[in-house]
Scaffold this motif. Structure first.
Motif, PDB file in Angstrom:
ATOM      1  N   MET A   1      -7.822  24.004 -19.363  1.00 32.38           N
ATOM      2  CA  MET A   1      -8.079  22.622 -19.565  1.00 32.38           C
ATOM      3  C   MET A   1      -6.902  21.528 -19.631  1.00 32.38           C
ATOM      4  O   MET A   1      -5.927  22.264 -20.637  1.00 32.38           O
ATOM      5  CB  MET A   1      -9.171  22.412 -20.772  1.00 32.38           C
ATOM      6  N   LEU A   2      -6.697  20.530 -19.168  1.00 37.41           N
ATOM      7  CA  LEU A   2      -5.500  19.923 -19.332  1.00 37.41           C
ATOM      8  C   LEU A   2      -5.813  18.763 -20.344  1.00 37.41           C
ATOM      9  O   LEU A   2      -7.006  18.473 -20.600  1.00 37.41           O
ATOM     10  CB  LEU A   2      -5.272  18.937 -17.819  1.00 37.41           C
ATOM     11  N   ASN A   3      -4.799  18.657 -21.211  1.00 36.63           N
ATOM     12  CA  ASN A   3      -4.885  17.439 -22.136  1.00 36.63           C
ATOM     13  C   ASN A   3      -3.844  16.430 -21.839  1.00 36.63           C
ATOM     14  O   ASN A   3      -3.259  16.520 -21.004  1.00 36.63           O
ATOM     15  CB  ASN A   3      -4.652  18.179 -23.325  1.00 36.63           C
ATOM     16  N   LEU A   4      -3.855  15.461 -22.843  1.00 39.47           N
ATOM     17  CA  LEU A   4      -2.784  14.342 -22.448  1.00 39.47           C
ATOM     18  C   LEU A   4      -1.326  14.936 -22.512  1.00 39.47           C
ATOM     19  O   LEU A   4      -0.441  14.402 -21.485  1.00 39.47           O
ATOM     20  CB  LEU A   4      -2.966  13.429 -23.567  1.00 39.47           C
TER      21      LEU A   4
ATOM     22  N   HIS B   1      -0.247  17.745 -21.318  1.00 40.89           N
ATOM     23  CA  HIS B   1      -0.095  18.429 -19.902  1.00 40.89           C
ATOM     24  C   HIS B   1       0.224  17.237 -18.891  1.00 40.89           C
ATOM     25  O   HIS B   1       0.762  17.375 -17.811  1.00 40.89           O
ATOM     26  CB  HIS B   1      -1.083  19.360 -19.438  1.00 40.89           C
ATOM     27  N   TRP B   2      -0.678  16.234 -18.959  1.00 40.30           N
ATOM     28  CA  TRP B   2      -0.551  14.911 -18.060  1.00 40.30           C
ATOM     29  C   TRP B   2       0.990  14.515 -18.051  1.00 40.30           C
ATOM     30  O   TRP B   2       1.411  13.929 -17.053  1.00 40.30           O
ATOM     31  CB  TRP B   2      -1.765  13.891 -18.230  1.00 40.30           C
ATOM     32  N   THR B   3       1.421  14.259 -19.391  1.00 45.94           N
ATOM     33  CA  THR B   3       2.631  13.794 -19.465  1.00 45.94           C
ATOM     34  C   THR B   3       3.741  14.648 -18.759  1.00 45.94           C
ATOM     35  O   THR B   3       4.610  13.966 -18.104  1.00 45.94           O
ATOM     36  CB  THR B   3       2.976  13.652 -20.821  1.00 45.94           C
ATOM     37  N   THR B   4       3.719  15.771 -18.876  1.00 40.78           N
ATOM     38  CA  THR B   4       4.668  16.756 -18.221  1.00 40.78           C
ATOM     39  C   THR B   4       4.308  16.719 -16.717  1.00 40.78           C
ATOM     40  O   THR B   4       5.589  16.625 -15.903  1.00 40.78           O
ATOM     41  CB  THR B   4       4.341  18.197 -18.774  1.00 40.78           C
ATOM     42  N   LYS B   5       3.296  16.732 -16.141  1.00 40.18           N
ATOM     43  CA  LYS B   5       3.166  16.700 -14.730  1.00 40.18           C
ATOM     44  C   LYS B   5       3.632  15.087 -14.232  1.00 40.18           C
ATOM     45  O   LYS B   5       4.466  15.032 -13.183  1.00 40.18           O
ATOM     46  CB  LYS B   5       1.474  16.327 -14.414  1.00 40.18           C
ATOM     47  N   ALA B   6       3.521  14.191 -15.023  1.00 40.53           N
ATOM     48  CA  ALA B   6       4.123  12.933 -14.440  1.00 40.53           C
ATOM     49  C   ALA B   6       5.626  13.219 -14.729  1.00 40.53           C
ATOM     50  O   ALA B   6       6.512  12.395 -13.869  1.00 40.53           O
ATOM     51  CB  ALA B   6       3.553  11.805 -15.395  1.00 40.53           C
ATOM     52  N   ALA B   7       6.155  13.604 -15.811  1.00 43.51           N
ATOM     53  CA  ALA B   7       7.590  13.558 -15.798  1.00 43.51           C
ATOM     54  C   ALA B   7       8.110  14.461 -14.727  1.00 43.51           C
ATOM     55  O   ALA B   7       9.202  14.182 -14.179  1.00 43.51           O
ATOM     56  CB  ALA B   7       7.997  14.282 -17.385  1.00 43.51           C
ATOM     57  N   ARG B   8       7.523  15.373 -14.369  1.00 45.72           N
ATOM     58  CA  ARG B   8       8.058  16.177 -13.265  1.00 45.72           C
ATOM     59  C   ARG B   8       8.033  15.433 -11.710  1.00 45.72           C
ATOM     60  O   ARG B   8       8.870  15.593 -11.178  1.00 45.72           O
ATOM     61  CB  ARG B   8       7.368  17.547 -13.283  1.00 45.72           C
ATOM     62  N   SER B   9       7.057  14.747 -11.727  1.00 45.01           N
ATOM     63  CA  SER B   9       6.843  14.210 -10.394  1.00 45.01           C
ATOM     64  C   SER B   9       7.536  12.774 -10.318  1.00 45.01           C
ATOM     65  O   SER B   9       8.177  12.446  -9.246  1.00 45.01           O
ATOM     66  CB  SER B   9       5.469  13.891  -9.944  1.00 45.01           C
ATOM     67  N   THR B  10       7.683  12.113 -11.392  1.00 45.05           N
ATOM     68  CA  THR B  10       8.234  10.628 -11.408  1.00 45.05           C
ATOM     69  C   THR B  10       8.931  10.158 -12.681  1.00 45.05           C
ATOM     70  O   THR B  10       8.817   9.575 -13.683  1.00 45.05           O
ATOM     71  CB  THR B  10       7.379   9.577 -11.263  1.00 45.05           C
TER      72      THR B  10
ATOM     73  N   TYR C   1       0.852  10.508 -30.947  1.00 50.20           N
ATOM     74  CA  TYR C   1      -0.511  11.107 -30.190  1.00 50.20           C
ATOM     75  C   TYR C   1      -0.394  12.336 -29.406  1.00 50.20           C
ATOM     76  O   TYR C   1      -0.917  13.273 -29.423  1.00 50.20           O
ATOM     77  CB  TYR C   1      -1.258   9.847 -29.790  1.00 50.20           C
ATOM     78  N   ILE C   2       0.539  12.225 -28.329  1.00 53.55           N
ATOM     79  CA  ILE C   2       0.944  13.058 -27.413  1.00 53.55           C
ATOM     80  C   ILE C   2       1.462  14.353 -27.938  1.00 53.55           C
ATOM     81  O   ILE C   2       1.144  15.457 -27.716  1.00 53.55           O
ATOM     82  CB  ILE C   2       1.911  12.603 -26.357  1.00 53.55           C
ATOM     83  N   ALA C   3       2.470  14.096 -28.916  1.00 51.70           N
ATOM     84  CA  ALA C   3       2.941  15.299 -29.681  1.00 51.70           C
ATOM     85  C   ALA C   3       1.974  16.120 -30.454  1.00 51.70           C
ATOM     86  O   ALA C   3       1.873  17.309 -30.361  1.00 51.70           O
ATOM     87  CB  ALA C   3       4.149  14.777 -30.704  1.00 51.70           C
ATOM     88  N   CYS C   4       1.180  15.401 -31.075  1.00 51.29           N
ATOM     89  CA  CYS C   4      -0.258  16.149 -31.867  1.00 51.29           C
ATOM     90  C   CYS C   4      -0.962  16.922 -30.562  1.00 51.29           C
ATOM     91  O   CYS C   4      -1.329  18.119 -30.932  1.00 51.29           O
ATOM     92  CB  CYS C   4      -1.134  15.194 -32.360  1.00 51.29           C
ATOM     93  N   ALA C   5      -1.086  16.414 -29.549  1.00 52.96           N
ATOM     94  CA  ALA C   5      -1.767  17.044 -28.163  1.00 52.96           C
ATOM     95  C   ALA C   5      -0.937  18.375 -28.143  1.00 52.96           C
ATOM     96  O   ALA C   5      -1.505  19.665 -27.838  1.00 52.96           O
ATOM     97  CB  ALA C   5      -2.039  16.355 -27.129  1.00 52.96           C
ATOM     98  N   TRP C   6       0.398  18.164 -27.908  1.00 50.47           N
ATOM     99  CA  TRP C   6       1.114  19.257 -27.731  1.00 50.47           C
ATOM    100  C   TRP C   6       1.055  20.547 -28.576  1.00 50.47           C
ATOM    101  O   TRP C   6       1.101  21.710 -28.515  1.00 50.47           O
ATOM    102  CB  TRP C   6       2.801  18.969 -27.611  1.00 50.47           C
ATOM    103  N   SER C   7       1.239  20.129 -30.012  1.00 48.35           N
ATOM    104  CA  SER C   7       0.811  20.941 -31.004  1.00 48.35           C
ATOM    105  C   SER C   7      -0.302  21.458 -31.599  1.00 48.35           C
ATOM    106  O   SER C   7      -0.527  22.363 -32.374  1.00 48.35           O
ATOM    107  CB  SER C   7       1.726  20.614 -32.396  1.00 48.35           C
ATOM    108  N   GLY C   8      -1.543  20.960 -30.831  1.00 46.26           N
ATOM    109  CA  GLY C   8      -2.994  21.347 -31.312  1.00 46.26           C
ATOM    110  C   GLY C   8      -3.409  20.647 -32.462  1.00 46.26           C
ATOM    111  O   GLY C   8      -4.597  20.975 -32.935  1.00 46.26           O
ATOM    112  N   THR C   9      -2.592  19.619 -33.116  1.00 40.49           N
ATOM    113  CA  THR C   9      -2.895  18.796 -34.116  1.00 40.49           C
ATOM    114  C   THR C   9      -3.625  17.839 -33.892  1.00 40.49           C
ATOM    115  O   THR C   9      -3.640  17.276 -32.976  1.00 40.49           O
ATOM    116  CB  THR C   9      -1.431  18.600 -35.021  1.00 40.49           C
ATOM    117  N   VAL C  10      -4.650  17.585 -34.895  1.00 43.12           N
ATOM    118  CA  VAL C  10      -5.496  16.305 -34.715  1.00 43.12           C
ATOM    119  C   VAL C  10      -4.760  15.221 -35.422  1.00 43.12           C
ATOM    120  O   VAL C  10      -4.488  15.052 -36.421  1.00 43.12           O
ATOM    121  CB  VAL C  10      -6.981  16.735 -35.523  1.00 43.12           C
TER     122      VAL C  10
END
Length: 108
Positions: A1-4, A6-15, A72-81
């Motif tokens: 499952m993708l979370n926010l 992963h979307w950030t990394t995908k965008a960072a790699r493409s643009t 918010y995104i850093a929390c998504a990376w670490s699994g933190t709420v």
């Protein structure tokens, strides 16, 4: 499952040089590449220095900002709420919410 995160990394790699966040009042722009670097670094701080991780909570008190989105995104990376507090709420109500939430850290 993708979370926010992963979307950030995908965008960072493409643009990587495309604007990701813009704070027009302060004249600050974060590119997707910068956003990924900053949020990964913050995620490591959350985990390694603050003991945050899956199922743990980080509280945040503040107005909308680039830094709030990065947290918010850093929390998504670490699994933190991320547990946002309402800056318009009475202090006593925020204190009660903090007791209930039992966060490992509070950002403001």
């Amino acid at each position: 499952m993708l979370n926010l995160a992963h979307w950030t990394t995908k965008a960072a790699r493409s643009t990587p040089d495309a604007p990701a966040l813009i704070e027009p009042d302060l004249g600050i722009t974060r590119t997707f590449g910068e956003l990924e670097q900053r949020t990964l670094a913050l995620a490591h701080v959350l985990q390694d220095l603050l003991g945050a991780g899956r199922g743990r909570r980080i509280a945040a008190l503040g107005r909308n900002s680039l830094e709030f989105v990065e947290l918010y995104i850093a929390c998504a990376w670490s699994g933190t709420v991320l547990f946002p507090l309402n800056w318009r709420q009475a202090t006593a109500m925020n204190q009660a919410a903090l007791v209930d939430a039992d966060p490992v850290a509070v950002f403001f």
